[in-house]
Design a protein around this motif. Structure first.
Motif, mmCIF file in Angstrom:
data_model
loop_
_atom_site.group_PDB
_atom_site.id
_atom_site.type_symbol
_atom_site.label_atom_id
_atom_site.label_comp_id
_atom_site.label_asym_id
_atom_site.label_seq_id
_atom_site.Cartn_x
_atom_site.Cartn_y
_atom_site.Cartn_z
ATOM 1 N N HIS A 154 48.990 49.242 27.445
ATOM 2 C CA HIS A 154 49.073 50.546 28.092
ATOM 3 C C HIS A 154 48.424 50.534 29.480
ATOM 4 O O HIS A 154 47.872 51.545 29.904
ATOM 5 C CB HIS A 154 48.413 51.619 27.213
ATOM 6 N N ALA A 155 48.477 49.470 30.146
ATOM 7 C CA ALA A 155 47.907 49.395 31.501
ATOM 8 C C ALA A 155 48.741 48.445 32.354
ATOM 9 O O ALA A 155 49.257 47.429 31.869
ATOM 10 C CB ALA A 155 46.455 48.933 31.456
ATOM 11 N N ILE A 168 55.253 51.837 30.364
ATOM 12 C CA ILE A 168 53.946 52.464 30.508
ATOM 13 C C ILE A 168 54.037 53.769 31.293
ATOM 14 O O ILE A 168 53.517 54.809 30.882
ATOM 15 C CB ILE A 168 52.957 51.490 31.182
ATOM 16 N N GLU A 169 54.713 53.747 32.428
ATOM 17 C CA GLU A 169 54.733 54.892 33.325
ATOM 18 C C GLU A 169 55.998 55.730 33.196
ATOM 19 O O GLU A 169 56.037 56.859 33.655
ATOM 20 C CB GLU A 169 54.596 54.426 34.778
ATOM 21 N N SER A 199 47.548 53.972 43.496
ATOM 22 C CA SER A 199 47.357 55.058 42.522
ATOM 23 C C SER A 199 46.697 56.230 43.227
ATOM 24 O O SER A 199 45.558 56.122 43.687
ATOM 25 C CB SER A 199 46.497 54.595 41.345
ATOM 26 N N HIS A 203 48.564 61.752 41.354
ATOM 27 C CA HIS A 203 49.366 61.203 40.248
ATOM 28 C C HIS A 203 48.838 59.807 39.951
ATOM 29 O O HIS A 203 49.415 58.793 40.317
ATOM 30 C CB HIS A 203 50.850 61.142 40.633
ATOM 31 N N LEU A 205 48.060 56.262 38.369
ATOM 32 C CA LEU A 205 48.803 55.334 37.516
ATOM 33 C C LEU A 205 47.898 54.819 36.408
ATOM 34 O O LEU A 205 46.669 54.839 36.515
ATOM 35 C CB LEU A 205 49.324 54.161 38.357
ATOM 36 N N LYS A 206 48.531 54.341 35.374
ATOM 37 C CA LYS A 206 47.803 53.750 34.239
ATOM 38 C C LYS A 206 47.629 52.274 34.528
ATOM 39 O O LYS A 206 48.510 51.445 34.250
ATOM 40 C CB LYS A 206 48.567 53.959 32.942
ATOM 41 N N THR A 207 46.506 51.913 35.104
ATOM 42 C CA THR A 207 46.235 50.539 35.492
ATOM 43 C C THR A 207 45.075 49.996 34.705
ATOM 44 O O THR A 207 44.277 50.737 34.137
ATOM 45 C CB THR A 207 45.930 50.482 37.003
#
Length: 217
Positions: A154-155, A168-169, A199, A203, A205-207
């Motif tokens: 999830h990253a 993920i995104e 990011s 908004h 991001l899932k990093t």
């Protein structure tokens, strides 16, 4: 002996019934009515053909009637009448009581239902564990196998494929040749691998790391 005593002693009831024109088994009302009728005939004041009835005949009739009434008072019947046998009424026997059935006991089988349910639950074999047939996540497999370049599921990480980023995104807003835009944030690719990203706080991001790698516009 006086003449009146002779009349009272002579109780020839058959002669009385004959004089009255009755039978000894007559009823008491018939007997009284016949006596009154005969008395009116023998009464000295009754108008007739001039010949008076002898008083002895009236006295005898009166004496016999009085004796008959006394006899009826004592014996409840006229003299000479057939005495009816009293009907013997047997005492009524109480009806035999029907046998009383014992009260039915209510069945209490329902009390055993909880025990039966517990026994079935304890003896029931355990269901076999169902192995999951879902396809394993390639990122998770890479992480568990210890291969280099494995990333969390999830990253976003460098070297990640576009399909992984999309998982993920989600779908990007704009897709260009080497960049996907997610509003103010974006992800850059080189040779279909993640080479960098930006990011935005608007908004994010899932990093995997909060710091951005080398960013090239």
């Amino acid at each position: 002996m006086a003449k009146g005593e002779d009349v009272g002693r002579e109780t020839d009831f058959l002669d009385l019934y004959k004089d009255l024109g009755l039978h000894p088994d007559c009823s008491l009302p018939e007997f009284k009515q016949a006596y009154r009728r005969r008395l009116s005939v023998l009464h000295p004041d009754r108008p007739g053909d001039g010949s008076a009835n002898p008083p002895e005949q009236l006295q005898r009739l009166t004496a016999l009637y009085g004796a008959a009434m006394e006899f009826h008072r004592r014996h409840d019947r006229l003299p000479g009448a057939i005495q009816s046998r009293p009907v013997q009424v047997s005492p009524a026997q109480p009806p035999a009581s029907a046998p009383v059935a014992p009260p039915r006991q209510r069945s209490r089988w329902w009390l055993a239902l909880p025990l039966v349910a517990c026994a079935i639950w304890l003896l029931w074999p355990e269901s076999p564990k169902v192995e999951s047939t879902m396809d394993s996540d390639p990122q998770v497999e890479a992480t568990e196998s210890g291969q280099p370049g494995a990333v969390p599921a999830h990253a976003i990480e460098l070297g990640m494929a576009p399909d992984q980023v999309r998982a993920i995104e989600g779908e990007p807003v704009v897709i260009s040749d080497d960049r996907w835009d997610y509003g103010p944030s974006w992800v850059r690719f080189e040779n279909r691998k993640v080479a960098g990203w930006y990011s935005s706080v608007l908004h994010p991001l899932k990093t995997a790391s909060p710091q951005n790698p080398q960013i090239r516009p």
